[in-house]
Design a protein around this motif. Structure first.
Motif, PDB file in Angstrom:
ATOM      1  N   SER A  86      -8.488  -4.706   7.905  1.00 55.20           N
ATOM      2  CA  SER A  86      -7.504  -4.010   7.063  1.00 55.20           C
ATOM      3  C   SER A  86      -6.120  -4.137   7.699  1.00 55.20           C
ATOM      4  CB  SER A  86      -7.868  -2.537   6.915  1.00 55.20           C
ATOM      5  OG  SER A  86      -7.505  -1.831   8.084  1.00 55.20           O
ATOM      6  N   ASN A 146       0.858  -1.173   0.000  1.00 58.88           N
ATOM      7  CA  ASN A 146       0.000   0.000   0.000  1.00 58.88           C
ATOM      8  C   ASN A 146       0.897   1.228   0.000  1.00 58.88           C
ATOM      9  OD1 ASN A 146      -2.373  -1.487   0.298  1.00 58.88           O
ATOM     10  ND2 ASN A 146      -2.253  -1.464   2.530  1.00 58.88           N
ATOM     11  N   ASN A 185      -7.252   2.964  -0.050  1.00 59.56           N
ATOM     12  CA  ASN A 185      -6.627   2.755   1.265  1.00 59.56           C
ATOM     13  C   ASN A 185      -6.830   3.973   2.174  1.00 59.56           C
ATOM     14  OD1 ASN A 185      -4.145   0.864  -0.366  1.00 59.56           O
ATOM     15  ND2 ASN A 185      -5.490   0.043   1.186  1.00 59.56           N
ATOM     16  N   ASN A 193      -8.534   2.282   5.347  1.00 62.33           N
ATOM     17  CA  ASN A 193      -7.609   1.745   6.358  1.00 62.33           C
ATOM     18  C   ASN A 193      -7.646   2.469   7.706  1.00 62.33           C
ATOM     19  OD1 ASN A 193      -6.908   0.491   3.882  1.00 62.33           O
ATOM     20  ND2 ASN A 193      -4.960  -0.096   4.765  1.00 62.33           N
ATOM     21  N   THR A 247     -14.158  -7.080   0.379  1.00 64.33           N
ATOM     22  CA  THR A 247     -13.289  -7.532   1.477  1.00 64.33           C
ATOM     23  C   THR A 247     -13.995  -7.306   2.810  1.00 64.33           C
ATOM     24  OG1 THR A 247     -12.187  -5.385   1.630  1.00 64.33           O
ATOM     25  CG2 THR A 247     -11.175  -6.988   0.156  1.00 64.33           C
ATOM     26  N   ASN A 280     -13.718  -4.237   7.337  1.00 65.80           N
ATOM     27  CA  ASN A 280     -13.899  -3.337   6.187  1.00 65.80           C
ATOM     28  C   ASN A 280     -15.380  -3.122   5.870  1.00 65.80           C
ATOM     29  OD1 ASN A 280     -11.165  -3.413   6.075  1.00 65.80           O
ATOM     30  ND2 ASN A 280     -11.001  -4.485   4.123  1.00 65.80           N
ATOM     31  N   LYS A 318      -5.622   2.948  -5.905  1.00 67.94           N
ATOM     32  CA  LYS A 318      -5.441   2.113  -4.713  1.00 67.94           C
ATOM     33  C   LYS A 318      -5.138   2.989  -3.503  1.00 67.94           C
ATOM     34  CE  LYS A 318      -5.182  -1.576  -2.261  1.00 67.94           C
ATOM     35  NZ  LYS A 318      -4.032  -2.255  -1.794  1.00 67.94           N
ATOM     36  N   SER A 357      -2.592  -4.719  -4.908  1.00 71.78           N
ATOM     37  CA  SER A 357      -3.507  -5.838  -4.807  1.00 71.78           C
ATOM     38  C   SER A 357      -4.799  -5.415  -4.123  1.00 71.78           C
ATOM     39  CB  SER A 357      -2.832  -6.941  -3.984  1.00 71.78           C
ATOM     40  OG  SER A 357      -3.780  -7.850  -3.542  1.00 71.78           O
ATOM     41  N   THR A 388     -14.528  -2.056  -2.863  1.00 70.87           N
ATOM     42  CA  THR A 388     -13.469  -2.817  -2.186  1.00 70.87           C
ATOM     43  C   THR A 388     -13.918  -3.223  -0.786  1.00 70.87           C
ATOM     44  OG1 THR A 388     -11.803  -1.632  -3.424  1.00 70.87           O
ATOM     45  CG2 THR A 388     -11.032  -2.779  -1.478  1.00 70.87           C
TER      46      THR A 388
END
Ligand code: PAF
Length: 306
Positions: A253, A102, A186, A190, A248, A200, A182, A124, A244
């Motif tokens: 996270s 990340n 995040n 996060n 997830t 999440n 990404k 990812s 996301t």
């Protein structure tokens, strides 16, 4: 032609273990490079995926006794330069170095520190967490995008060494927009999951949390527009973050895992990167700053009512 190679993987967190196990399953030789406080030798990495648990035997070491031709870096973004510097003397002249992390800023730091390095960026959307050392739970199935960060980092030099993986990968000619997307995801997920101590998916159960996610994305979009990286809107980034979080939903996270364990988090390379970029560009980023301040001061958010 035998395409098996020797991969060295730096970082034994959830992503490092997931990838080390998958590379070993694909038939590659794998050495997981550990910090000095972990015992080294030969060990197994367990990957739990739904009902199935698979074990892969890999070698673990503190330093490499062989030249490193393929290096996958899965440390925290903030540890990248220190970790790669420790093993830099073992890298062959044309080694492929892949950063699967990340965050933003570490690619540039490494390219500046080691001019000529063949550097790739990977990101990812998999969700994974460590149940115990070397025991990873693959909680959300995603995709890993890989692209060259430096000009010499070509697809042809790397992709044969990634054949036969179970984890899906996709080569991306221009990785920068994907890295920023990404980063936005995040930044939205996060820090908030750590401060609310939630999974999440639980971010989406509650209106105020969703509004904060939206504001975080608006600020990232403003910074992205000002840097000219990609034309995007806060709404587009927010939709990607929501998707996301849904995919997830059951995942803790990486920041929540670090925060709970009292470890340093990647927030300086996530929301912290946006705050610094905003300062440089004259863009206010109060929501991202609040995440950075609260994480640094370990000040969780009060419970919210929808
Ligand atoms: O950092 C993480 O945990 C992951 O990047 C993600 C995609 C937010 C899933 O938990």
């Amino acid at each position: 032609m035998d395409k098996r190679v020797h991969w060295h993987v730096l970082g034994a967190g959830a992503m490092g273990c997931l990838w080390a196990a998958d590379l070993a399953r694909a038939g590659h030789e794998v050495t997981l490079l550990l910090k000095p406080d972990h015992p080294a030798g030969t060990g197994s990495v367990m990957v739990e995926d739904g009902q199935s648990v698979q074990s892969s035997i890999i070698r673990t070491a503190h330093t490499s006794t062989q030249p490193i031709q393929h290096l996958l870096v899965c440390t925290k973004a903030t540890d990248t330069v220190t970790a790669v510097t420790m093993h830099h003397a073992s890298l062959t002249e044309d080694a492929c170095v892949v950063l699967l992390q990340n965050g933003m800023g570490q690619h540039q730091q490494l390219a500046e520190r080691f001019p000529g390095i063949r550097l790739y960026a990977a990101l990812s959307t998999d969700g994974a967490w460590l149940k115990a050392p070397f025991h990873v739970v693959h909680a959300g199935h995603g995709l890993t995008r890989i692209g060259g960060y430096t000009r010499n980092a070509t697809a042809i030099a790397l992709l044969p060494a990634l054949h036969a993986l179970v984890l899906p990968i996709e080569w991306t000619d221009d990785i920068m927009p994907a890295l920023w997307l990404k980063l936005a995801i995040n930044c939205a997920i996060n820090g908030l999951t750590a401060l609310h101590d939630c999974l999440n998916g639980e971010l989406l159960d509650d209106g105020p949390r969703q509004r904060t996610m939206q504001q975080l994305c608006e600020e990232v979009a403003a910074v992205m527009q000002a840097t000219g990286i990609a034309v995007t809107t806060g709404d587009h980034l927010y939709q990607a973050a929501v998707e996301t979080a849904q995919k997830t939903a059951e995942n803790r996270s990486s920041t929540l895992q670090d925060f709970r364990a009292g470890r340093a988090t990647e927030i300086p390379a996530l929301n912290g990167y946006i705050v610094s970029a905003g300062e440089r560009l004259g863009i206010a980023t109060p929501a991202n700053r609040d995440i950075v301040d609260r994480i640094m001061q370990r000040r969780p958010l009060p419970p919210s009512t929808a």
